[in-house]
Design a protein around this motif. Structure first.
Motif, PDB file in Angstrom:
ATOM      1  N   TYR A 263     -11.455   3.680  56.749  1.00  0.00           N
ATOM      2  CA  TYR A 263     -11.598   4.827  55.851  1.00  0.00           C
ATOM      3  C   TYR A 263     -11.722   6.120  56.658  1.00  0.00           C
ATOM      4  O   TYR A 263     -12.184   6.130  57.793  1.00  0.00           O
ATOM      5  N   MET A 264     -11.292   7.215  56.038  1.00  0.00           N
ATOM      6  CA  MET A 264     -11.482   8.571  56.567  1.00  0.00           C
ATOM      7  C   MET A 264     -12.437   9.285  55.637  1.00  0.00           C
ATOM      8  O   MET A 264     -12.078   9.653  54.515  1.00  0.00           O
ATOM      9  N   ALA A 265     -13.690   9.445  56.072  1.00  0.00           N
ATOM     10  CA  ALA A 265     -14.725  10.042  55.235  1.00  0.00           C
ATOM     11  C   ALA A 265     -15.067  11.467  55.647  1.00  0.00           C
ATOM     12  O   ALA A 265     -15.721  12.177  54.880  1.00  0.00           O
ATOM     13  N   ASP A 266     -14.639  11.882  56.823  1.00  0.00           N
ATOM     14  CA  ASP A 266     -15.047  13.205  57.328  1.00  0.00           C
ATOM     15  C   ASP A 266     -13.945  13.734  58.220  1.00  0.00           C
ATOM     16  O   ASP A 266     -14.009  13.645  59.447  1.00  0.00           O
ATOM     17  N   ALA A 267     -12.926  14.314  57.590  1.00  0.00           N
ATOM     18  CA  ALA A 267     -11.757  14.799  58.324  1.00  0.00           C
ATOM     19  C   ALA A 267     -12.091  16.030  59.152  1.00  0.00           C
ATOM     20  O   ALA A 267     -13.118  16.692  58.944  1.00  0.00           O
ATOM     21  N   GLU A 268     -11.205  16.366  60.077  1.00  0.00           N
ATOM     22  CA  GLU A 268     -11.390  17.559  60.891  1.00  0.00           C
ATOM     23  C   GLU A 268     -11.231  18.790  60.003  1.00  0.00           C
ATOM     24  O   GLU A 268     -10.199  18.962  59.345  1.00  0.00           O
ATOM     25  N   PHE A 399     -17.269  11.306  49.870  1.00  0.00           N
ATOM     26  CA  PHE A 399     -18.300  10.628  50.653  1.00  0.00           C
ATOM     27  C   PHE A 399     -19.448  11.583  50.953  1.00  0.00           C
ATOM     28  O   PHE A 399     -19.259  12.798  51.051  1.00  0.00           O
ATOM     29  N   ALA A 400     -20.637  11.011  51.128  1.00  0.00           N
ATOM     30  CA  ALA A 400     -21.837  11.818  51.345  1.00  0.00           C
ATOM     31  C   ALA A 400     -21.854  12.464  52.731  1.00  0.00           C
ATOM     32  O   ALA A 400     -22.236  13.623  52.876  1.00  0.00           O
ATOM     33  N   ASN A 401     -21.494  11.720  53.765  1.00  0.00           N
ATOM     34  CA  ASN A 401     -21.543  12.201  55.151  1.00  0.00           C
ATOM     35  C   ASN A 401     -22.916  12.760  55.513  1.00  0.00           C
ATOM     36  O   ASN A 401     -23.042  13.828  56.126  1.00  0.00           O
ATOM     37  N   SER A 402     -23.961  12.019  55.111  1.00  0.00           N
ATOM     38  CA  SER A 402     -25.335  12.435  55.392  1.00  0.00           C
ATOM     39  C   SER A 402     -26.189  11.194  55.507  1.00  0.00           C
ATOM     40  O   SER A 402     -25.679  10.079  55.581  1.00  0.00           O
ATOM     41  N   GLY A 403     -27.512  11.374  55.481  1.00  0.00           N
ATOM     42  CA  GLY A 403     -28.404  10.219  55.583  1.00  0.00           C
ATOM     43  C   GLY A 403     -28.365   9.330  54.368  1.00  0.00           C
ATOM     44  O   GLY A 403     -28.691   8.141  54.456  1.00  0.00           O
ATOM     45  N   ASN A 404     -28.003   9.882  53.201  1.00  0.00           N
ATOM     46  CA  ASN A 404     -27.931   9.067  52.003  1.00  0.00           C
ATOM     47  C   ASN A 404     -26.645   8.245  52.000  1.00  0.00           C
ATOM     48  O   ASN A 404     -25.640   8.615  52.606  1.00  0.00           O
ATOM     49  N   ALA A 405     -26.693   7.151  51.275  1.00  0.00           N
ATOM     50  CA  ALA A 405     -25.593   6.192  51.320  1.00  0.00           C
ATOM     51  C   ALA A 405     -24.377   6.666  50.546  1.00  0.00           C
ATOM     52  O   ALA A 405     -24.481   7.318  49.506  1.00  0.00           O
ATOM     53  N   SER A 406     -23.216   6.336  51.077  1.00  0.00           N
ATOM     54  CA  SER A 406     -21.973   6.392  50.313  1.00  0.00           C
ATOM     55  C   SER A 406     -21.245   5.090  50.586  1.00  0.00           C
ATOM     56  O   SER A 406     -21.687   4.263  51.393  1.00  0.00           O
ATOM     57  N   GLY A 407     -20.151   4.885  49.911  1.00  0.00           N
ATOM     58  CA  GLY A 407     -19.413   3.643  50.098  1.00  0.00           C
ATOM     59  C   GLY A 407     -18.326   3.522  49.066  1.00  0.00           C
ATOM     60  O   GLY A 407     -18.121   4.433  48.246  1.00  0.00           O
ATOM     61  N   ASN A 474     -22.364   2.945  59.902  1.00  0.00           N
ATOM     62  CA  ASN A 474     -23.061   4.162  60.300  1.00  0.00           C
ATOM     63  C   ASN A 474     -22.200   5.404  60.087  1.00  0.00           C
ATOM     64  O   ASN A 474     -20.963   5.352  60.172  1.00  0.00           O
ATOM     65  N   TYR A 475     -22.879   6.518  59.829  1.00  0.00           N
ATOM     66  CA  TYR A 475     -22.190   7.809  59.855  1.00  0.00           C
ATOM     67  C   TYR A 475     -21.929   8.176  61.318  1.00  0.00           C
ATOM     68  O   TYR A 475     -22.797   8.042  62.169  1.00  0.00           O
ATOM     69  N   GLN A 476     -20.714   8.628  61.574  1.00  0.00           N
ATOM     70  CA  GLN A 476     -20.356   8.984  62.932  1.00  0.00           C
ATOM     71  C   GLN A 476     -20.500  10.489  63.133  1.00  0.00           C
ATOM     72  O   GLN A 476     -19.941  11.277  62.370  1.00  0.00           O
ATOM     73  N   LEU A 477     -21.258  10.852  64.139  1.00  0.00           N
ATOM     74  CA  LEU A 477     -21.461  12.258  64.471  1.00  0.00           C
ATOM     75  C   LEU A 477     -20.778  12.586  65.788  1.00  0.00           C
ATOM     76  O   LEU A 477     -20.560  11.708  66.610  1.00  0.00           O
ATOM     77  N   PRO A 478     -20.402  13.851  66.032  1.00  0.00           N
ATOM     78  CA  PRO A 478     -20.672  15.019  65.189  1.00  0.00           C
ATOM     79  C   PRO A 478     -19.776  15.083  63.952  1.00  0.00           C
ATOM     80  O   PRO A 478     -18.730  14.435  63.894  1.00  0.00           O
ATOM     81  N   ALA A 479     -20.204  15.871  62.982  1.00  0.00           N
ATOM     82  CA  ALA A 479     -19.457  16.016  61.738  1.00  0.00           C
ATOM     83  C   ALA A 479     -18.167  16.793  61.976  1.00  0.00           C
ATOM     84  O   ALA A 479     -18.007  17.491  62.982  1.00  0.00           O
ATOM     85  N   ASP A 480     -17.234  16.647  61.040  1.00  0.00           N
ATOM     86  CA  ASP A 480     -15.953  17.379  61.042  1.00  0.00           C
ATOM     87  C   ASP A 480     -15.122  17.119  62.288  1.00  0.00           C
ATOM     88  O   ASP A 480     -14.272  17.936  62.663  1.00  0.00           O
ATOM     89  N   GLN A 481     -15.354  15.994  62.936  1.00  0.00           N
ATOM     90  CA  GLN A 481     -14.646  15.675  64.167  1.00  0.00           C
ATOM     91  C   GLN A 481     -13.325  14.943  63.890  1.00  0.00           C
ATOM     92  O   GLN A 481     -12.422  14.960  64.704  1.00  0.00           O
ATOM     93  N   ASP A 506     -15.013   3.574  65.842  1.00  0.00           N
ATOM     94  CA  ASP A 506     -14.609   4.909  65.409  1.00  0.00           C
ATOM     95  C   ASP A 506     -13.591   5.505  66.377  1.00  0.00           C
ATOM     96  O   ASP A 506     -13.853   5.638  67.577  1.00  0.00           O
ATOM     97  N   ILE A 507     -12.439   5.865  65.847  1.00  0.00           N
ATOM     98  CA  ILE A 507     -11.364   6.447  66.637  1.00  0.00           C
ATOM     99  C   ILE A 507     -11.336   7.954  66.385  1.00  0.00           C
ATOM    100  O   ILE A 507     -11.208   8.399  65.239  1.00  0.00           O
ATOM    101  N   ASN A 508     -11.467   8.732  67.432  1.00  0.00           N
ATOM    102  CA  ASN A 508     -11.475  10.187  67.315  1.00  0.00           C
ATOM    103  C   ASN A 508     -10.032  10.676  67.210  1.00  0.00           C
ATOM    104  O   ASN A 508      -9.327  10.819  68.200  1.00  0.00           O
ATOM    105  N   LEU A 509      -9.588  10.902  65.963  1.00  0.00           N
ATOM    106  CA  LEU A 509      -8.219  11.355  65.744  1.00  0.00           C
ATOM    107  C   LEU A 509      -8.084  12.844  66.056  1.00  0.00           C
ATOM    108  O   LEU A 509      -9.066  13.602  66.016  1.00  0.00           O
TER     109      LEU A 509
END
Length: 546
Positions: A263-268, A399-407, A474-481, A506-509
């Motif tokens: 899945y892509m939950a936090d695009a650049e 997606f939430a992209n935070s401490g709270n759950a998404s899925g 897990n949420y992958q940080l940093p955000a917007d990466q 996690d693959i850093n596209l």
């Protein structure tokens, strides 16, 4: 007064002199009679060790609870096997050869054994305390509870010495290959619990050796033993003690027609209309004939309804007709009602942009998109354009992209209500108002991460965060990466189970990434139930291997 001072100084000097002359390693505690089995096993460094009061740290005995049961005639003859967790709460076991008297002890007997003067050695691959007579053993108690110790097979394979002579439960295991109607337990059978393949050994003389009707899916309780392989490497296997150690969980497969692979939950950059989900078909699907749907859940603090549990489960949506325009709904639904996919083929669901990593990236529109929709379109709550297919409001982020759950989850059919369970589901994070016992929450499927029924206690746990259903990615940080969340594993559609549980990579596209970056590096493999071949999707194009 001078005499008092003189005597005080004299007595102080004598005390200091005495304490200076006395040498002691006394740590301030009382040395116990029993050395923990953890410490006992660590005395062995590859050659025989004579046990002494000195090398056992002042102790002379061991104690533990008996786990051996010779009534099934499947354990090495004459071995009394005990375990304890007296050091660091870690379970360790040891085998003691005492001949026919070993059969006099049953699981749950607590014993103390005088071992000073005995020899610690490996015999036929098993670490044993040899030279013990029956008179050195004292029974302390009976019917001591032995809590189940669930261990994934990969952990045993990685550290066979740690689990040797301990009772473990290998859970949700099926036979590889699948057991036939005439198969029995006799010999070496390969079982798989979603962690790895493992050997279940049954002696030809065991009372259950010729028992058939092997479970499609079950728990196997048994003692771990080792043999010595090439280059002195320990090779572990499990032995059930009696047929009661085999506990059936299911007799038929629960096959998912499609599985979640990424899945892509936090695009650049901004996420709006650029989030998407990747699936793989485990059979040929014509969505016009057999429709499916995908539901995403976002439990960020601002998601509506806020601060409450999802009383309608996956169908919660915004759960209010008067929700202000612009708020994020707790769940958003995509209907999959057209298009076709072949077995082993990837397909996608998500934003209408069909870009791999945000607004400046390359198009992947040529891939198999079964449902795409601009979920950001600002429309009133009662208008359909940007809203979900049946429930869910337009949003700038699925997606939430935070401490709270998404899925998200995939369902067979397009009707989802409070009672509907998915065929596959994943969650990212564990925060937020997710589950309110006993019957409010997001239902799960039987997957590599979740079980509708607890496989150990057999208690119902149909929701995420209920019972043991607490695993998540897990949420992958940093955000917007622009991280692509690849979920690699091995799924066997003939068994309806993951034989290698999914793991997150996690693959850093970049904005120049192409479809090969998310399809060509996937580690998901599908076992063809007809040909017995693996479809490997980590190559372009997918290849088949015997």
């Amino acid at each position: 007064m001078k005499k008092i001072i003189f005597y005080s100084i004299t007595f102080l000097s004598l005390a200091l002199t005495w304490s200076a002359c006395k040498k002691s390693n006394y740590p301030g505690g009382v040395i116990g009679d029993y050395v923990p089995l953890y410490d006992l096993r660590n005395l062995y460094k590859g050659s025989d060790v004579t046990l002494t009061n000195e090398n056992m740290f002042g102790s002379s005995s061991i104690t533990g609870v008996v786990i051996s049961d010779h009534s099934g005639k499947n354990l090495p003859e004459g071995l009394l096997i005990i375990q304890d967790k007296r050091r660091l709460g870690l379970i360790r076991g040891i085998s003691i050869p005492i001949g026919a008297d070993a059969a006099k002890y049953v699981p749950g007997d607590s014993v103390g054994i005088k071992v000073e003067g005995a020899i610690l050695k490996r015999v036929n691959g098993i670490l044993q305390v040899t030279g013990i007579s029956s008179s050195a053993i004292t029974k302390i108690a009976s019917n001591v509870p032995i809590p189940p110790n669930r261990v994934g097979s990969s952990f045993i394979l990685a550290k066979p010495n740690d689990y040797e002579s301990t009772l473990v439960a290998i859970v949700k295991a099926g036979f590889e290959p699948g057991a036939g109607p005439n198969d029995t337990y006799a010999g070496d059978k390969t079982i798989n619990d979603g962690f790895d393949n493992f050997t279940l050994h049954t002696e030809a003389t065991a009372t259950f050796a010729n028992t058939g009707g092997l479970n499609f899916n079950g728990n196997y309780y048994g003692i771990i033993f080792n043999t010595i392989g090439a280059n002195g490497v320990l090779k572990p296997h499990q032995r059930m003690r009696t047929i009661k150690d085999a506990v059936a969980l299911s007799s038929t497969p629960d096959i998912a027609s499609a599985i979640i692979t990424g899945y892509m939950a936090d695009a650049e950059g901004g996420d709006g209309n650029y989030e998407y989900m990747q699936f793989m078909a485990t059979r040929d699907i014509d969505f016009e004939v057999t429709p499916f749907c995908v539901v995403v859940t976002n439990n960020a603090g601002a998601s509506s309804p806020t601060g409450v549990f999802p009383t309608k489960g996956w169908a919660t949506g915004a759960d209010a007709l008067k929700t202000p325009v612009g708020l994020v709904a707790r769940t958003y639904k995509f209907n999959l009602t057209s298009g076709k996919v072949s077995k082993g083929e990837f397909f996608y669901v998500g934003g209408s942009s069909k870009l791999i990593n945000g607004s400046k990236s390359k198009s992947i529109a040529s891939s198999k998109w079964i449902r795409s929709k601009d979920y950001t379109v600002a429309t009133p709550a009662n208008a359909p354009a940007g809203n979900g297919d049946g429930f869910g409001l337009y949003t700038t982020g699925l997606f939430a992209n935070s401490g709270n759950a998404s899925g998200f989850a995939i369902f067979e059919g397009t009707t989802v209500d409070v009672n509907t369970a998915p065929i596959d589901v994943i969650f990212v994070g564990g925060g937020g108002s997710l589950y309110n016992a006993p019957s409010v929450g997001y239902k799960v499927a039987n997957t590599d991460f979740y079980d509708k029924i607890n496989p150990i206690t057999l208690a119902s746990q149909p929701y995420y965060r209920s019972g043991e259903n607490t695993l998540c990615f897990n949420y992958q940080l940093p955000a917007d990466q622009g991280f692509w969340n690849k979920l690699g594993g091995i799924y066997n559609p003939s068994l309806g189970k993951w034989i290698k549980a999914r793991s997150q990579s996690d693959i850093n596209l970049s904005t120049s990434s192409t479809i090969e970056d998310i399809e060509g590096t996937s580690l998901v493999r599908i076992l063809n139930a007809v040909t017995g071949e693996y479809i490997r999707t980590d190559t372009i194009p997918p290849t088949r291997l015997k």
